[in-house]
Design a protein around this motif. Structure first.
Motif, PDB file in Angstrom:
ATOM      1  N   UNK A  46     -10.184  57.693   2.968  1.00  0.00           N
ATOM      2  CA  UNK A  46      -9.538  56.760   2.047  1.00  0.00           C
ATOM      3  C   UNK A  46      -8.162  56.342   2.573  1.00  0.00           C
ATOM      4  N   UNK A  47      -7.427  57.296   3.127  1.00  0.00           N
ATOM      5  CA  UNK A  47      -6.123  56.974   3.703  1.00  0.00           C
ATOM      6  C   UNK A  47      -6.264  56.089   4.939  1.00  0.00           C
ATOM      7  N   UNK A  48      -7.341  56.304   5.704  1.00  0.00           N
ATOM      8  CA  UNK A  48      -7.587  55.453   6.867  1.00  0.00           C
ATOM      9  C   UNK A  48      -7.795  54.005   6.430  1.00  0.00           C
ATOM     10  N   UNK A  49      -8.522  53.823   5.357  1.00  0.00           N
ATOM     11  CA  UNK A  49      -8.705  52.460   4.840  1.00  0.00           C
ATOM     12  C   UNK A  49      -7.362  51.877   4.403  1.00  0.00           C
ATOM     13  N   UNK A  50      -6.567  52.683   3.730  1.00  0.00           N
ATOM     14  CA  UNK A  50      -5.246  52.228   3.304  1.00  0.00           C
ATOM     15  C   UNK A  50      -4.382  51.852   4.509  1.00  0.00           C
ATOM     16  N   UNK A  51      -4.557  52.560   5.617  1.00  0.00           N
ATOM     17  CA  UNK A  51      -3.783  52.283   6.831  1.00  0.00           C
ATOM     18  C   UNK A  51      -4.268  51.048   7.581  1.00  0.00           C
ATOM     19  N   UNK A  52      -5.380  50.467   7.142  1.00  0.00           N
ATOM     20  CA  UNK A  52      -5.859  49.243   7.761  1.00  0.00           C
ATOM     21  C   UNK A  52      -6.991  49.410   8.739  1.00  0.00           C
ATOM     22  N   UNK A  53      -7.513  50.609   8.883  1.00  0.00           N
ATOM     23  CA  UNK A  53      -8.658  50.801   9.771  1.00  0.00           C
ATOM     24  C   UNK A  53      -9.882  50.060   9.216  1.00  0.00           C
ATOM     25  N   UNK A  54     -10.746  49.650  10.106  1.00  0.00           N
ATOM     26  CA  UNK A  54     -11.980  48.960   9.722  1.00  0.00           C
ATOM     27  C   UNK A  54     -13.097  49.943   9.406  1.00  0.00           C
ATOM     28  N   UNK A  55     -12.881  51.203   9.704  1.00  0.00           N
ATOM     29  CA  UNK A  55     -13.891  52.211   9.446  1.00  0.00           C
ATOM     30  C   UNK A  55     -13.437  53.556   9.950  1.00  0.00           C
ATOM     31  N   UNK A  56     -14.324  54.529   9.826  1.00  0.00           N
ATOM     32  CA  UNK A  56     -14.083  55.858  10.371  1.00  0.00           C
ATOM     33  C   UNK A  56     -15.321  56.318  11.122  1.00  0.00           C
ATOM     34  N   UNK A  57     -15.100  57.185  12.087  1.00  0.00           N
ATOM     35  CA  UNK A  57     -16.204  57.906  12.708  1.00  0.00           C
ATOM     36  C   UNK A  57     -16.076  59.360  12.296  1.00  0.00           C
ATOM     37  N   UNK A  58     -17.137  59.900  11.720  1.00  0.00           N
ATOM     38  CA  UNK A  58     -17.175  61.304  11.309  1.00  0.00           C
ATOM     39  C   UNK A  58     -17.756  62.103  12.463  1.00  0.00           C
ATOM     40  N   UNK A  59     -16.932  62.979  13.022  1.00  0.00           N
ATOM     41  CA  UNK A  59     -17.327  63.722  14.215  1.00  0.00           C
ATOM     42  C   UNK A  59     -18.229  64.886  13.823  1.00  0.00           C
ATOM     43  N   UNK A  60     -19.533  64.716  14.045  1.00  0.00           N
ATOM     44  CA  UNK A  60     -20.506  65.732  13.675  1.00  0.00           C
ATOM     45  C   UNK A  60     -21.193  66.384  14.854  1.00  0.00           C
ATOM     46  N   UNK A  61     -20.614  66.240  16.052  1.00  0.00           N
ATOM     47  CA  UNK A  61     -21.292  66.767  17.241  1.00  0.00           C
ATOM     48  C   UNK A  61     -20.326  67.567  18.102  1.00  0.00           C
ATOM     49  N   UNK A  62     -20.753  67.875  19.305  1.00  0.00           N
ATOM     50  CA  UNK A  62     -19.964  68.563  20.332  1.00  0.00           C
ATOM     51  C   UNK A  62     -19.495  69.960  19.952  1.00  0.00           C
TER      52      UNK A  62
END
Length: 672
Positions: free
Chosen positions: A150-166
């Motif tokens: 939600x904060x990423x959206x507020x910061x103006x990002x177009x999306x997020x990547x949820x790191x579920x690997x590695x």
């Protein structure tokens, strides 16, 4: 004519259309970890946006302190942290791009004592044992992901990547290897995968329908106790149903003993994994790992193996990768050679990342290539990596440059490096520099061993000496014997090499020679051969369980000898050295430290190992005992009062270091 029609085709995500199929994948640079560095991070990402990347993903940003990769690493968990991120989003948007923030929770890979995990199991790559999460703790981590998004959206990002690997936190919940719980978050697969599904669902609730959510799914764990293929598909389908817009393919855990991104991994080696996944999922799927040219990317898309391709390090090497491809200038792309020396090796050493072939990467505000105020007449002597970087950078700025090279071709030490199995990518750097010499208008004089007198007579304003190195010959009795070869003899094919070989020196060149002599050349099916050598089998659980690696060899018996005590190869790259050592071990190379060289005899090499004196009965002895700077020209110029700048191996020959050489030369030329 449309260049790369699949690669450059738009991708409609429903609420937004991406201009092409190129994802600049997440690459932690170190700039994410301090607020003061965010202007530099913004400049770095903005150059890539201007260069045509369809969608950019930042390096990993933790959703809370427990999720830090290391103390004070990048984090977005509070509104006060939003302004620094706005610097990034505004710069990328001003350059015409789109950017997603990767939310990465380190889990048991965290390098600090606040680490948490599904179960209190220490990882082999961190000294800190994590605290096992309570049920309330699990809920707190899920809320942290949603709040960070939600904060990423507020910061103006177009999306997020949820790191579920590695092998990070989410992956640790999914795999039985690291999840020993018996509550609602562990046990059977349905309960182990509840954690990622709930994260995606709550992130979607927090950000709304018109926000990109990429889920990075571990499609091939490459560790025992990882997910089998049926589980991978089930999870992919579940996260798509929970709200993921795209699924990005993750390959291998950081603790896996199988190389997945090093130079020795064939190009596009894992696109078959993405192809299988794409056939089973209702959302676009992204291929990744060792995709470094437009041709490789176009082929993956044209064959229907993916909907999008992810490239991270190739954008370190060349910010204008996509633009050059679109304009029909693919031969001008500075190709990533997957060496890891300035990117991942820097990251794991706590340094800022950069790129061996492009030292401006992550230094865009500091290493600026500006037009020269007054063009100079510049001579560059030596067309190895340092000389090539100096000549082309100086010419790009408007200086009039003549490049002299005694050999009949450019490249210097790269001409040998590119012949090592697994290092063919070095040829791409030479291709790039050949084209750069043409584009920047450098006058190239091959086969000309220019003298100090000749340089003085031609009236150059500046002379840059990049004459490189010569092999060092150690003072060993009989070292001039007919069976003794230099590494140059071997790698350039000037001498035949017998079936039994001793290599003096176990540094980088010694390892390269051992690889060259122990590895079969010119395989017709590089991906199949790589899978066989490293024990990857698509038919078994996690890709590796129960699969015995089958390295091929040449039938040679090779002794890789080192004078000092300690593990041979300790000085090799942090993220690739282990793979080189393991590869040689599997091919039967004897790696021996603590060797005293007593002398070369007709029957072989006499040595002392510990307290034992013995004769190694070998056909040939290859000397890889270091180098010495070739500075004769620099000394001659100095004696004539001609000022000269010395760069690369000619300045420092302690270790052959192309990263240092190219960086030195570029910075010198930028300051002329």
């Amino acid at each position: 004519m449309t260049h790369y029609p699949q690669l450059l085709a738009p991708l409609d995500l429903g609420f937004v259309t991406l201009p092409n199929r190129v994802l600049m994948g997440s690459m932690h640079t170190g700039l994410e970890d301090r607020a003061a560095n965010y202007p530099k991070l913004a400049a770095y990402l903005a150059e890539r946006a201007a260069g045509g990347a369809g969608l950019i993903v930042t390096g990993g940003i933790a959703p809370n302190i427990a999720g830090w990769v290391a103390p004070f690493a990048g984090k977005l968990s509070a509104r006060r942290e939003v302004p620094r991120h706005r610097l990034v989003t505004e710069a990328v948007h001003a350059a015409g791009g789109r950017v997603c923030m990767q939310i990465l929770h380190a889990g048991r890979y965290a390098y600090h004592p606040l680490a948490v995990a599904p179960s209190p199991l220490k990882s082999p790559i961190s000294p800190f044992k994590p605290r096992g999460l309570s049920a309330r703790g699990v809920e707190a981590q899920i809320r942290a992901f949603a709040r960070s998004a939600a904060l990423a959206r507020e910061a103006g990002y177009d999306g997020v990547e949820i790191m579920g690997s590695e092998g990070y936190l989410i992956n640790e919940f999914i795999a039985a290897r690291t999840n020993r719980r018996d509550d609602a978050w562990g046990g059977d697969f349905e309960r182990r995968c509840r954690f990622p599904i709930e994260i995606v669902r709550r992130v979607r609730e927090a950000v709304g329908p018109d926000f990109i959510i990429i889920y990075r799914l571990s499609a091939l764990d490459l560790v025992d106790g990882g997910s089998d293929w049926e589980e991978v598909v089930k999870l992919g389908q579940a996260v798509a149903a929970a709200g993921a817009t795209l699924v990005n393919t993750g390959i291998g855990w950081h603790e896996a003993r199988i190389p997945t991104i090093a130079t020795l991994v064939p190009r596009g080696a894992f696109s078959w994994v993405t192809a299988r996944l794409r056939a089973a999922l209702p959302v676009p799927v992204i291929a990744t790992n060792r995709i470094n040219t437009p041709e490789v990317a176009e082929g993956i898309l044209a064959r229907g193996e993916a909907d999008m391709v992810s490239m991270a390090r190739p954008f370190l090497a060349d910010a204008e990768f996509v633009r050059k491809a679109a304009e029909g200038r693919a031969d001008e792309i500075n190709t990533c050679i997957a060496c890891n020396q300035a990117c991942l090796d820097h990251t794991f050493a706590g340094k800022r990342s950069s790129c061996l072939v492009n030292p401006r990467a992550c230094h865009e505000t500091e290493l600026v290539i500006r037009p020269a105020e007054r063009p100079l007449k510049v001579a560059v002597v030596g067309a190895g990596p340092a000389g090539l970087a100096a000549a082309t950078t100086a010419a790009e700025r408007g200086h009039v440059v003549t490049l002299f090279e005694a050999a009949e071709e450019i490249g210097g030490q790269f001409q040998m490096a590119r012949r090592i199995p697994g290092k063919a990518e070095f040829s791409e750097t030479l291709r790039y520099f050949r084209r750069r010499l043409e584009v920047t208008g450098v006058e190239v004089r091959l086969g000309e061993a220019v003298t100090a007198d000749a340089l003085a007579e031609r009236g150059f304003d500046r002379v840059i000496v990049a004459t490189g190195v010569v092999p060092r010959t150690p003072p060993i009795p009989g070292i001039d014997g007919p069976q003794v070869l230099s590494y140059i003899d071997v790698l350039l094919g000037r001498r035949e090499v017998g079936r039994r070989v001793a290599i003096i020196g176990a540094g980088g060149i010694g390892f390269d020679v051992a690889t060259f002599l122990s590895h079969p050349h010119d395989g017709d099916e590089p991906v199949a051969e790589y899978n066989s050598e490293w024990g990857i089998d698509p038919a078994v659980r996690a890709g590796v369980e129960g699969v015995e690696p089958r390295p091929d060899g040449t039938g040679r018996e090779i002794w890789l000898l080192q004078r000092k005590q300690g593990k041979p190869g300790r000085g090799l790259g942090k993220t690739t050295g282990w793979a080189h050592r393991l590869g040689l071990q599997r091919r039967g190379v004897h790696m021996v430290p603590g060797v005293t060289y007593l002398g070369v005899e007709p029957a072989g090499l006499r040595v002392r190992i510990g307290d034992e004196e013995r004769l190694l009965e070998v056909d040939n002895i290859v000397v890889c005992a270091g180098q010495e700077s070739l500075r004769v020209l620099a000394a001659d110029l100095e004696s004539r009062g001609v000022p000269a700048d010395v760069v690369g191996g000619a300045l420092e020959a302690a270790e052959l270091d192309a990263k240092r050489a190219i960086d030195q030369a570029t910075r010198l030329a930028a300051a002329l």
